[in-house]
Scaffold this motif. Structure first.
Motif, PDB file in Angstrom:
ATOM      1  N   SER A  55      63.257 -16.782 -59.350  1.00  0.00           N
ATOM      2  CA  SER A  55      62.036 -17.594 -59.269  1.00  0.00           C
ATOM      3  C   SER A  55      61.155 -17.045 -58.162  1.00  0.00           C
ATOM      4  N   CYS A  56      59.923 -17.515 -58.119  1.00  0.00           N
ATOM      5  CA  CYS A  56      59.058 -17.152 -57.002  1.00  0.00           C
ATOM      6  C   CYS A  56      59.583 -17.780 -55.720  1.00  0.00           C
ATOM      7  N   THR A  57      60.133 -18.979 -55.843  1.00  0.00           N
ATOM      8  CA  THR A  57      60.690 -19.646 -54.664  1.00  0.00           C
ATOM      9  C   THR A  57      61.759 -18.754 -54.017  1.00  0.00           C
ATOM     10  N   SER A  81      48.987 -26.347 -51.600  1.00  0.00           N
ATOM     11  CA  SER A  81      49.737 -25.397 -52.415  1.00  0.00           C
ATOM     12  C   SER A  81      50.861 -26.151 -53.084  1.00  0.00           C
ATOM     13  N   PHE A  82      51.452 -25.516 -54.085  1.00  0.00           N
ATOM     14  CA  PHE A  82      52.673 -26.085 -54.633  1.00  0.00           C
ATOM     15  C   PHE A  82      53.698 -26.178 -53.497  1.00  0.00           C
ATOM     16  N   ALA A  84      56.680 -25.588 -52.962  1.00  0.00           N
ATOM     17  CA  ALA A  84      57.634 -24.507 -52.688  1.00  0.00           C
ATOM     18  C   ALA A  84      57.186 -23.650 -51.509  1.00  0.00           C
ATOM     19  N   THR A  85      55.875 -23.493 -51.333  1.00  0.00           N
ATOM     20  CA  THR A  85      55.351 -22.665 -50.235  1.00  0.00           C
ATOM     21  C   THR A  85      55.826 -23.193 -48.879  1.00  0.00           C
ATOM     22  N   VAL A 127      48.546 -17.904 -49.620  1.00  0.00           N
ATOM     23  CA  VAL A 127      48.685 -18.177 -51.052  1.00  0.00           C
ATOM     24  C   VAL A 127      47.403 -17.744 -51.768  1.00  0.00           C
ATOM     25  N   ASP A 153      52.040 -15.298 -51.070  1.00  0.00           N
ATOM     26  CA  ASP A 153      52.519 -16.096 -52.197  1.00  0.00           C
ATOM     27  C   ASP A 153      51.565 -15.819 -53.345  1.00  0.00           C
ATOM     28  N   ALA A 155      52.296 -16.270 -56.506  1.00  0.00           N
ATOM     29  CA  ALA A 155      52.902 -16.935 -57.668  1.00  0.00           C
ATOM     30  C   ALA A 155      51.948 -16.970 -58.862  1.00  0.00           C
ATOM     31  N   CYS A 156      50.685 -17.268 -58.575  1.00  0.00           N
ATOM     32  CA  CYS A 156      49.704 -17.500 -59.651  1.00  0.00           C
ATOM     33  C   CYS A 156      48.822 -16.291 -59.921  1.00  0.00           C
ATOM     34  N   SER A 177      55.546 -15.475 -59.566  1.00  0.00           N
ATOM     35  CA  SER A 177      56.267 -16.426 -60.417  1.00  0.00           C
ATOM     36  C   SER A 177      56.045 -16.124 -61.888  1.00  0.00           C
ATOM     37  N   LYS A 182      52.360 -20.331 -65.194  1.00  0.00           N
ATOM     38  CA  LYS A 182      51.557 -19.187 -64.733  1.00  0.00           C
ATOM     39  C   LYS A 182      51.162 -18.336 -65.944  1.00  0.00           C
ATOM     40  N   GLY A 189      61.606 -17.271 -63.495  1.00  0.00           N
ATOM     41  CA  GLY A 189      61.745 -15.913 -62.993  1.00  0.00           C
ATOM     42  C   GLY A 189      60.744 -15.634 -61.899  1.00  0.00           C
TER      43      GLY A 189
HETATM   44  C1  LIG Z   1      54.475 -22.004 -59.042  1.00  0.00           C
HETATM   45  C2  LIG Z   1      54.346 -21.727 -57.618  1.00  0.00           C
HETATM   46  C3  LIG Z   1      55.465 -21.439 -56.815  1.00  0.00           C
HETATM   47  C4  LIG Z   1      56.877 -21.552 -57.322  1.00  0.00           C
HETATM   48  O1  LIG Z   1      57.163 -20.675 -58.353  1.00  0.00           O
HETATM   49  P1  LIG Z   1      58.607 -20.754 -59.085  1.00  0.00           P
HETATM   50  O2  LIG Z   1      58.685 -19.497 -59.856  1.00  0.00           O
HETATM   51  O3  LIG Z   1      58.582 -21.963 -59.937  1.00  0.00           O
HETATM   52  O4  LIG Z   1      59.627 -20.842 -58.009  1.00  0.00           O
HETATM   53  C5  LIG Z   1      55.243 -21.102 -55.496  1.00  0.00           C
HETATM   54  N1  LIG Z   1      54.013 -21.056 -54.984  1.00  0.00           N
HETATM   55  C6  LIG Z   1      52.912 -21.330 -55.706  1.00  0.00           C
HETATM   56  C7  LIG Z   1      51.567 -21.233 -55.094  1.00  0.00           C
HETATM   57  C8  LIG Z   1      53.053 -21.688 -57.055  1.00  0.00           C
HETATM   58  O5  LIG Z   1      51.956 -21.994 -57.763  1.00  0.00           O
END
Ligand SMILES: *Cc1c(COP(=O)(O)O)cnc(C)c1O
Length: 375
Positions: A55-57, A81-82, A84-85, A127, A153, A155-156, A177, A182, A189
């Motif tokens: 995952s991105c996390t 942000s989501f 997870a950041t 991010v 980050d 992710a997007c 991510s 996304k 993943g």
């Molecule tokens: C979706 C997202 C994540 C987490 O991604 P995962 O692959 O679900 O772990 C982290 N940071 C941002 C900014 C996101 O949008």
């Protein structure tokens, strides 16, 4: 009336066939397809190395560990942000320190970061929110003299562009991510990209329990390989089934981005008459992939944000509140000074549906709800 989803991944027979081939091959865990996906992805974003993870996390967590972040440290992140950041900072034992964002981009700037840097700042995690590229060069001019690494980050942001180069090119470390929310998806993943071979090697080890040789390499070897476990690692592996899908998706990335840019331009046309409505757009320093099309309602909009969301729901349209703010959630509540822009954006923004196969008719239905409430 059909329901319009906020997002629908663009998947087809090609992905199904690629996944089936991986299954039929008998090797479904991390193997040759993961390696091929890593190489193709690294090339696409202009990085020397790519390490596929679950995952991105997971990728974010590894990027902090590789930067030496640990207990007692602070890491500057946007609250907008989501979650997870912020969570990944806590995973290392460090504390996230929230910086405000620019109202146009929703991203950190040198100005917002400067005010929260301190003696314990060990890294800045920028991010590229909703695909809008952060001006990382500007952040580096602030942070490099202080020896504070700027991590990304992303992710997007696959397919987004910063000063003419793919987001990720030249990044110290960037985390990606492949969640279906996304653009490019493998179900779940992520990927860690970097130009630093030593970081990449350690990331490969950490994702696989700290083992000094991967299971795939051990399998392929003709001589006896006895692995060692050099440090405490994780199970952050991607599977070959996911990578097979990812390879097909990667080949479609340019088409995904161009389609989204067409849809975004059309939203802008349709909603132009709404007075004071802010719509996400390219920043002066780059180009977004429009992972999300978010809009900010003006203070004097006749309907509250949540009433707009409710009206959408009644019209069979799945929208989302805008980007969340971590400092308003229980794990991080009450620890923050002032984040006025973050609080306004999270309260007044919403995400309109955009997905590859969205029709003009569907976009018209979404815009009609906003236009009706604006009157
Ligand atoms: C979706 C997202 C994540 C987490 O991604 P995962 O692959 O679900 O772990 C982290 N940071 C941002 C900014 C996101 O949008």
């Amino acid at each position: 009336m059909t329901t319009i989803p906020v997002m629908r991944p663009w998947l087809g027979d090609e992905e199904a066939e690629a996944a089936a081939q991986a299954v039929r091959s008998g090797w479904i865990a991390q193997g040759a397809r993961v390696r091929a996906f890593e190489q193709a992805f690294a090339e696409r974003v202009g990085a020397a190395e790519a390490v596929a993870v679950s995952s991105c996390t997971a990728a974010l967590h590894l990027s902090l560990l590789l930067s030496g972040v640990g207990p007692g440290d602070e890491v500057v992140v946007p609250s907008l942000s989501f979650i997870a950041t912020a969570n990944v900072v806590r995973h290392t034992g460090a504390e996230p320190v929230f910086a405000d964002v620019d109202p146009e981009t929703g991203n950190l700037t040198a100005k917002t970061v400067e005010t929260v840097l301190g003696p314990r700042t060990r890294a800045v995690l920028a991010v590229h929110q909703a695909g809008v590229p952060t001006d990382v060069e500007e952040l580096r001019r602030l942070c490099d003299p202080l020896a504070v690494p700027v991590l990304e980050d992303a992710a997007c942001a696959v397919g987004s562009v910063l000063r003419g180069r793919a987001v990720g090119a030249g990044a110290l470390m960037a985390a990606w991510s492949f969640h279906p929310r996304k653009l490019l998806t493998t179900g779940e993943g992520g990927m860690l990209t970097t130009d630093d071979a030593a970081w990449a090697a350690r990331a490969r080890r950490l994702r696989e329990h700290g083992m000094d040789v991967s299971a795939a390499d051990r399998h392929d070897s003709r001589s006896l390989v006895l692995e060692r476990y050099l440090e405490v690692g994780f199970n952050y592996r991607m599977t070959d089934v996911q990578a097979a899908i990812g390879l097909v998706q990667l080949a479609k990335l340019d088409a995904m981005v161009s389609r989204r840019r067409v849809l975004a331009a059309r939203y802008r046309d349709l909603l132009r008459e709404v007075p004071g409505l802010h719509m996400v757009d390219d920043p002066p320093h780059g180009r977004t992939n429009y992972q999300s099309f978010w809009v900010v309602l003006p203070d004097d909009f006749p309907a509250a944000r949540d009433d707009v969301l409710r009206a959408m729901l009644e019209a069979g349209i799945s929208c989302r509140r805008g980007i969340m703010a971590a400092h308003l959630e229980p794990p991080y509540a009450g620890r923050v000074a002032e984040l006025p822009v973050t609080e306004r954006l999270t309260a007044q923004s919403l995400v309109l549906p955009v997905f590859h196969t969205m029709t003009e008719d569907e976009q018209g239905r979404v815009a009609a709800v906003v236009l009706a409430l604006a009157r």
